[in-house]
Scaffold this motif. Structure first.
Motif, PDB file in Angstrom:
ATOM      1  N   GLU A  13       0.812  -1.225   0.000  1.00  0.00           N
ATOM      2  CA  GLU A  13       0.000   0.000   0.000  1.00  0.00           C
ATOM      3  C   GLU A  13       0.843   1.271   0.000  1.00  0.00           C
ATOM      4  OE1 GLU A  13      -3.423   0.182  -0.127  1.00  0.00           O
ATOM      5  OE2 GLU A  13      -3.240  -1.982  -0.555  1.00  0.00           O
ATOM      6  N   HIS A  14       2.143   1.145   0.300  1.00  0.00           N
ATOM      7  CA  HIS A  14       3.020   2.313   0.405  1.00  0.00           C
ATOM      8  C   HIS A  14       3.611   2.670  -0.958  1.00  0.00           C
ATOM      9  CE1 HIS A  14       5.915   5.130   1.990  1.00  0.00           C
ATOM     10  NE2 HIS A  14       6.877   4.472   1.350  1.00  0.00           N
ATOM     11  N   ARG A  15       3.421   3.922  -1.390  1.00  0.00           N
ATOM     12  CA  ARG A  15       4.008   4.414  -2.632  1.00  0.00           C
ATOM     13  C   ARG A  15       5.297   5.153  -2.308  1.00  0.00           C
ATOM     14  NH1 ARG A  15       0.601   6.404  -7.574  1.00  0.00           N
ATOM     15  NH2 ARG A  15       0.129   4.297  -8.237  1.00  0.00           N
ATOM     16  N   ALA A  16       6.430   4.537  -2.623  1.00  0.00           N
ATOM     17  CA  ALA A  16       7.724   5.157  -2.361  1.00  0.00           C
ATOM     18  C   ALA A  16       8.039   6.238  -3.393  1.00  0.00           C
ATOM     19  CB  ALA A  16       8.817   4.098  -2.368  1.00  0.00           C
ATOM     20  N   VAL A  17       7.597   6.025  -4.627  1.00  0.00           N
ATOM     21  CA  VAL A  17       7.738   6.997  -5.713  1.00  0.00           C
ATOM     22  C   VAL A  17       6.349   7.141  -6.317  1.00  0.00           C
ATOM     23  CG1 VAL A  17       8.800   7.450  -7.960  1.00  0.00           C
ATOM     24  CG2 VAL A  17      10.138   6.347  -6.164  1.00  0.00           C
ATOM     25  N   SER A  28      24.899  15.876 -18.428  1.00  0.00           N
ATOM     26  CA  SER A  28      24.752  16.594 -17.161  1.00  0.00           C
ATOM     27  C   SER A  28      25.003  15.659 -15.986  1.00  0.00           C
ATOM     28  CB  SER A  28      23.360  17.220 -17.048  1.00  0.00           C
ATOM     29  OG  SER A  28      22.376  16.226 -16.879  1.00  0.00           O
ATOM     30  N   ILE A  29      25.335  16.243 -14.864  1.00  0.00           N
ATOM     31  CA  ILE A  29      25.516  15.495 -13.630  1.00  0.00           C
ATOM     32  C   ILE A  29      24.424  15.952 -12.680  1.00  0.00           C
ATOM     33  CG2 ILE A  29      27.035  15.070 -11.658  1.00  0.00           C
ATOM     34  CD1 ILE A  29      29.397  15.628 -13.573  1.00  0.00           C
ATOM     35  N   GLN A  30      23.663  15.010 -12.173  1.00  0.00           N
ATOM     36  CA  GLN A  30      22.520  15.336 -11.329  1.00  0.00           C
ATOM     37  C   GLN A  30      22.642  14.655  -9.980  1.00  0.00           C
ATOM     38  OE1 GLN A  30      20.022  17.416 -12.546  1.00  0.00           O
ATOM     39  NE2 GLN A  30      21.342  17.603 -14.341  1.00  0.00           N
ATOM     40  N   GLY A  31      22.016  15.236  -9.000  1.00  0.00           N
ATOM     41  CA  GLY A  31      21.923  14.622  -7.683  1.00  0.00           C
ATOM     42  C   GLY A  31      20.455  14.548  -7.281  1.00  0.00           C
ATOM     43  N   ILE A  32      20.142  13.577  -6.461  1.00  0.00           N
ATOM     44  CA  ILE A  32      18.785  13.453  -5.929  1.00  0.00           C
ATOM     45  C   ILE A  32      18.881  13.691  -4.436  1.00  0.00           C
ATOM     46  CG2 ILE A  32      16.803  11.923  -5.617  1.00  0.00           C
ATOM     47  CD1 ILE A  32      17.778  10.380  -8.094  1.00  0.00           C
ATOM     48  N   ILE A  33      18.192  14.726  -3.952  1.00  0.00           N
ATOM     49  CA  ILE A  33      18.254  15.055  -2.535  1.00  0.00           C
ATOM     50  C   ILE A  33      16.854  15.059  -1.942  1.00  0.00           C
ATOM     51  CG2 ILE A  33      20.377  16.392  -2.766  1.00  0.00           C
ATOM     52  CD1 ILE A  33      18.683  18.937  -2.648  1.00  0.00           C
ATOM     53  N   GLY A  34      16.784  14.861  -0.661  1.00  0.00           N
ATOM     54  CA  GLY A  34      15.501  14.892   0.039  1.00  0.00           C
ATOM     55  C   GLY A  34      15.640  14.273   1.413  1.00  0.00           C
ATOM     56  N   PHE A  35      14.563  14.343   2.146  1.00  0.00           N
ATOM     57  CA  PHE A  35      14.542  13.804   3.501  1.00  0.00           C
ATOM     58  C   PHE A  35      14.644  12.279   3.485  1.00  0.00           C
ATOM     59  CE2 PHE A  35      12.231  17.850   4.026  1.00  0.00           C
ATOM     60  CZ  PHE A  35      13.049  18.432   4.979  1.00  0.00           C
ATOM     61  N   SER A  36      15.059  11.725   4.601  1.00  0.00           N
ATOM     62  CA  SER A  36      15.113  10.277   4.771  1.00  0.00           C
ATOM     63  C   SER A  36      13.722   9.688   4.538  1.00  0.00           C
ATOM     64  CB  SER A  36      15.596   9.947   6.187  1.00  0.00           C
ATOM     65  OG  SER A  36      15.627   8.559   6.378  1.00  0.00           O
ATOM     66  N   GLY A  37      13.664   8.649   3.714  1.00  0.00           N
ATOM     67  CA  GLY A  37      12.390   7.994   3.434  1.00  0.00           C
ATOM     68  C   GLY A  37      11.574   8.642   2.334  1.00  0.00           C
ATOM     69  N   LYS A  40      14.277   8.647  -2.559  1.00  0.00           N
ATOM     70  CA  LYS A  40      15.442   8.936  -3.406  1.00  0.00           C
ATOM     71  C   LYS A  40      16.097   7.669  -3.933  1.00  0.00           C
ATOM     72  CE  LYS A  40      17.558  10.886  -0.033  1.00  0.00           C
ATOM     73  NZ  LYS A  40      16.599  10.681   1.039  1.00  0.00           N
ATOM     74  N   SER A  41      16.411   6.747  -3.058  1.00  0.00           N
ATOM     75  CA  SER A  41      17.088   5.509  -3.475  1.00  0.00           C
ATOM     76  C   SER A  41      16.194   4.671  -4.371  1.00  0.00           C
ATOM     77  CB  SER A  41      17.512   4.691  -2.248  1.00  0.00           C
ATOM     78  OG  SER A  41      18.489   5.388  -1.521  1.00  0.00           O
ATOM     79  N   ILE A  80      25.294   2.577 -18.587  1.00  0.00           N
ATOM     80  CA  ILE A  80      24.728   3.452 -17.563  1.00  0.00           C
ATOM     81  C   ILE A  80      25.640   3.423 -16.339  1.00  0.00           C
ATOM     82  CG2 ILE A  80      22.753   3.863 -16.045  1.00  0.00           C
ATOM     83  CD1 ILE A  80      21.033   2.342 -18.103  1.00  0.00           C
ATOM     84  N   GLY A  81      26.143   4.575 -15.946  1.00  0.00           N
ATOM     85  CA  GLY A  81      26.988   4.665 -14.758  1.00  0.00           C
ATOM     86  C   GLY A  81      26.266   5.396 -13.647  1.00  0.00           C
ATOM     87  N   MET A  82      26.350   4.869 -12.452  1.00  0.00           N
ATOM     88  CA  MET A  82      25.703   5.502 -11.300  1.00  0.00           C
ATOM     89  C   MET A  82      26.622   5.373 -10.096  1.00  0.00           C
ATOM     90  SD  MET A  82      21.909   3.935 -11.782  1.00  0.00           S
ATOM     91  CE  MET A  82      20.969   5.303 -11.181  1.00  0.00           C
ATOM     92  N   VAL A  83      26.573   6.362  -9.227  1.00  0.00           N
ATOM     93  CA  VAL A  83      27.305   6.303  -7.971  1.00  0.00           C
ATOM     94  C   VAL A  83      26.285   6.447  -6.850  1.00  0.00           C
ATOM     95  CG1 VAL A  83      29.078   7.356  -6.516  1.00  0.00           C
ATOM     96  CG2 VAL A  83      29.357   7.331  -9.004  1.00  0.00           C
ATOM     97  N   PHE A  84      26.138   5.402  -6.063  1.00  0.00           N
ATOM     98  CA  PHE A  84      25.192   5.422  -4.957  1.00  0.00           C
ATOM     99  C   PHE A  84      25.834   6.061  -3.738  1.00  0.00           C
ATOM    100  CE2 PHE A  84      23.515   2.178  -7.688  1.00  0.00           C
ATOM    101  CZ  PHE A  84      22.145   2.355  -7.603  1.00  0.00           C
TER     102      PHE A  84
END
Length: 120
Positions: A13-17, A28-37, A40-41, A80-84
């Motif tokens: 029932e939980h929508r994470a996105v 371009s180089i982008q970052g994803i920011i936001g509160f915990s939970g 983003k991940s 596709i390259g990603m840095v977690f």
């Protein structure tokens, strides 16, 4: 370019996105920011389909990743390259050696690996 259109990812029932759409220009180089939970991940894992979205599409360089077969997706991920946030490195290797190691696994020849590692 990366195009994310109406992507949603639910865990029960939980929508994470929830219905995310965005365009990321080539180079371009982008970052994803936001509160915990905040999701983003989960969104980042949706970009290369480490986690398949419940709805929507992810298009990278004109290829709809959500429409690919498992083997097609594996092949597309090579580009596709990603840095977690908590990335994994081999601790006894230098940064350049870690880059070269990933390229070795991708089948890149030794000279090209060294040149690319130094460039990065």
């Amino acid at each position: 370019m990366i195009s994310i259109q109406n992507v949603s990812t639910a865990f029960g029932e939980h929508r994470a996105v929830d219905d995310v759409s965005l365009e990321i220009p080539t180079g371009s180089i982008q970052g994803i920011i936001g509160f915990s939970g905040a999701g983003k991940s989960t969104l980042l894992r949706n970009v290369n389909l480490l986690l398949r979205p419940s709805a929507g599409s992810v298009v990278v360089d004109g290829t709809d990743l959500t429409a690919l077969s498992p083997s097609g997706l594996r092949e597309a991920r090579r580009g596709i390259g990603m840095v977690f946030q908590h990335f994994n490195l081999v601790h006894n290797l230098t940064a350049a050696q870690n880059v070269a190691l990933a390229l070795k696994f991708a089948g890149v020849d030794r000279r090209a690996r060294q040149a690319r590692a130094l460039e990065i």
